[in-house]
Design a protein around this motif. Structure first.
Motif, mmCIF file in Angstrom:
data_model
loop_
_atom_site.group_PDB
_atom_site.id
_atom_site.type_symbol
_atom_site.label_atom_id
_atom_site.label_comp_id
_atom_site.label_asym_id
_atom_site.label_seq_id
_atom_site.Cartn_x
_atom_site.Cartn_y
_atom_site.Cartn_z
ATOM 1 N N PHE A 29 -4.781 -7.862 -8.482
ATOM 2 C CA PHE A 29 -4.948 -8.451 -9.439
ATOM 3 C C PHE A 29 -4.212 -9.663 -9.267
ATOM 4 C CE2 PHE A 29 -7.353 -5.171 -11.791
ATOM 5 C CZ PHE A 29 -8.721 -5.488 -11.363
ATOM 6 N N GLU A 30 -2.506 -9.461 -8.482
ATOM 7 C CA GLU A 30 -1.930 -10.076 -8.814
ATOM 8 C C GLU A 30 -2.200 -11.023 -7.299
ATOM 9 O OE1 GLU A 30 3.306 -11.311 -8.333
ATOM 10 O OE2 GLU A 30 2.130 -8.710 -8.225
ATOM 11 N N PHE A 31 -2.665 -10.799 -6.186
ATOM 12 C CA PHE A 31 -2.665 -11.429 -5.229
ATOM 13 C C PHE A 31 -4.347 -12.388 -5.451
ATOM 14 C CE2 PHE A 31 -5.069 -11.557 -1.196
ATOM 15 C CZ PHE A 31 -4.417 -12.311 -0.713
ATOM 16 N N LEU A 32 -4.895 -11.902 -7.041
ATOM 17 C CA LEU A 32 -6.054 -12.409 -6.760
ATOM 18 C C LEU A 32 -5.559 -13.545 -7.827
ATOM 19 C CD1 LEU A 32 -9.401 -10.107 -7.415
ATOM 20 C CD2 LEU A 32 -9.194 -11.356 -5.239
ATOM 21 N N LEU A 33 -5.353 -13.598 -8.439
ATOM 22 C CA LEU A 33 -4.569 -14.329 -10.000
ATOM 23 C C LEU A 33 -3.468 -15.750 -8.728
ATOM 24 C CD1 LEU A 33 -4.260 -15.285 -12.808
ATOM 25 C CD2 LEU A 33 -2.074 -14.033 -12.543
ATOM 26 N N LEU A 34 -3.045 -14.577 -8.543
ATOM 27 C CA LEU A 34 -2.097 -16.225 -6.870
ATOM 28 C C LEU A 34 -3.006 -17.483 -6.209
ATOM 29 C CD1 LEU A 34 1.150 -14.286 -6.593
ATOM 30 C CD2 LEU A 34 0.702 -16.237 -8.426
ATOM 31 N N THR A 35 -3.467 -16.418 -5.862
ATOM 32 C CA THR A 35 -4.826 -17.527 -5.117
ATOM 33 C C THR A 35 -6.108 -18.011 -5.593
ATOM 34 O OG1 THR A 35 -5.589 -14.919 -3.815
ATOM 35 C CG2 THR A 35 -3.957 -16.132 -3.151
ATOM 36 N N ASP A 36 -5.925 -17.855 -6.570
ATOM 37 C CA ASP A 36 -6.631 -18.388 -7.134
ATOM 38 C C ASP A 36 -8.081 -17.951 -7.175
ATOM 39 O OD1 ASP A 36 -8.847 -19.672 -9.645
ATOM 40 O OD2 ASP A 36 -8.462 -21.874 -8.224
ATOM 41 N N CYS A 37 -8.421 -16.826 -6.456
ATOM 42 C CA CYS A 37 -8.984 -15.827 -6.179
ATOM 43 C C CYS A 37 -9.621 -16.430 -4.966
ATOM 44 C CB CYS A 37 -10.539 -15.777 -6.727
ATOM 45 S SG CYS A 37 -10.845 -15.142 -8.107
ATOM 46 N N PHE A 38 -8.742 -16.489 -4.134
ATOM 47 C CA PHE A 38 -9.009 -16.546 -2.061
ATOM 48 C C PHE A 38 -9.074 -18.557 -2.146
ATOM 49 C CE2 PHE A 38 -10.234 -12.705 -2.409
ATOM 50 C CZ PHE A 38 -9.476 -12.008 -1.349
ATOM 51 N N LYS A 39 -9.126 -19.247 -3.322
ATOM 52 C CA LYS A 39 -9.601 -20.924 -2.902
ATOM 53 C C LYS A 39 -8.247 -21.428 -2.496
ATOM 54 C CE LYS A 39 -13.034 -20.459 -6.337
ATOM 55 N NZ LYS A 39 -13.565 -20.817 -7.538
ATOM 56 N N THR A 40 -6.636 -21.191 -2.820
ATOM 57 C CA THR A 40 -5.248 -21.288 -2.152
ATOM 58 C C THR A 40 -4.362 -20.611 -1.777
ATOM 59 O OG1 THR A 40 -5.497 -22.018 -5.160
ATOM 60 C CG2 THR A 40 -3.212 -22.052 -3.847
ATOM 61 N N LYS A 41 -3.914 -21.354 -0.496
ATOM 62 C CA LYS A 41 -3.647 -20.718 0.313
ATOM 63 C C LYS A 41 -1.609 -21.126 -0.183
ATOM 64 C CE LYS A 41 -1.601 -21.155 5.194
ATOM 65 N NZ LYS A 41 -1.626 -19.897 5.095
ATOM 66 N N VAL A 42 -0.907 -19.457 -0.405
ATOM 67 C CA VAL A 42 -0.037 -19.500 -1.300
ATOM 68 C C VAL A 42 0.868 -19.303 0.033
ATOM 69 C CG1 VAL A 42 1.292 -17.759 -2.797
ATOM 70 C CG2 VAL A 42 -1.425 -18.808 -3.424
ATOM 71 N N PRO A 43 2.499 -19.392 -0.084
ATOM 72 C CA PRO A 43 3.003 -19.674 1.030
ATOM 73 C C PRO A 43 4.127 -18.095 1.223
ATOM 74 C CG PRO A 43 4.052 -21.116 -0.091
ATOM 75 C CD PRO A 43 3.119 -20.270 -1.075
ATOM 76 N N HIS A 44 4.178 -17.167 2.319
ATOM 77 C CA HIS A 44 3.788 -15.622 2.396
ATOM 78 C C HIS A 44 5.793 -15.330 1.752
ATOM 79 C CE1 HIS A 44 1.104 -15.267 5.469
ATOM 80 N NE2 HIS A 44 1.249 -16.230 6.062
ATOM 81 N N GLU A 45 6.321 -16.485 1.664
ATOM 82 C CA GLU A 45 7.369 -16.092 0.678
ATOM 83 C C GLU A 45 7.455 -15.313 -0.988
ATOM 84 O OE1 GLU A 45 7.898 -18.985 1.848
ATOM 85 O OE2 GLU A 45 8.243 -18.177 4.175
ATOM 86 N N GLU A 46 6.677 -16.585 -1.291
ATOM 87 C CA GLU A 46 6.270 -15.757 -2.175
ATOM 88 C C GLU A 46 5.329 -14.741 -2.735
ATOM 89 O OE1 GLU A 46 3.651 -18.193 -5.846
ATOM 90 O OE2 GLU A 46 4.983 -19.367 -4.348
ATOM 91 N N MET A 47 4.173 -14.479 -1.413
ATOM 92 C CA MET A 47 3.361 -12.700 -1.908
ATOM 93 C C MET A 47 3.715 -11.909 -1.295
ATOM 94 S SD MET A 47 1.017 -14.382 -2.940
ATOM 95 C CE MET A 47 -0.813 -13.128 -2.015
ATOM 96 N N PHE A 48 5.553 -12.396 -1.005
ATOM 97 C CA PHE A 48 6.113 -10.504 0.045
ATOM 98 C C PHE A 48 6.234 -9.331 -0.967
ATOM 99 C CE2 PHE A 48 9.850 -8.312 0.271
ATOM 100 C CZ PHE A 48 10.033 -7.597 0.979
ATOM 101 N N MET A 49 6.290 -9.246 -2.693
ATOM 102 C CA MET A 49 6.047 -8.074 -3.209
ATOM 103 C C MET A 49 4.170 -7.858 -2.922
ATOM 104 S SD MET A 49 8.638 -7.569 -4.255
ATOM 105 C CE MET A 49 8.359 -6.686 -6.104
ATOM 106 N N VAL A 50 3.948 -8.688 -3.033
ATOM 107 C CA VAL A 50 2.063 -8.335 -2.470
ATOM 108 C C VAL A 50 2.006 -7.695 -1.515
ATOM 109 C CG1 VAL A 50 -0.118 -8.621 -3.261
ATOM 110 C CG2 VAL A 50 1.299 -9.284 -4.772
#
Length: 67
Positions: A29-50
């Motif tokens: 759910f954090e992944f879906l929230l941060l990427t706005d359900c795959f609509k936004t590309k988020v840098p890998h540094e921000e997604m490291f924990m996920v």
């Protein structure tokens, strides 16, 4: 779930498995929230924990459930 696992010695692994499953769901759910359900590309540094802990929790979940 982890606190309950202290009180039931015979089925502690089920409680821990369910706890890790909930943790995996939280990372999904954090992944879906941060990427706005795959609509936004988020840098890998921000997604490291996920990226790292989500699959790790899934592996630990399977390890406890299949015990």
């Amino acid at each position: 779930m982890f606190i309950l696992s202290f009180f039931f010695d015979d089925i502690y692994h089920i409680f821990k498995g369910v706890g890790y499953f909930c943790g995996t769901g939280a990372y999904v759910f954090e992944f879906l929230l941060l990427t706005d359900c795959f609509k936004t590309k988020v840098p890998h540094e921000e997604m490291f924990m996920v990226y790292c802990l989500g699959p790790l929790y899934l592996i630990m979940d399977l390890g406890y459930i299949l015990k």
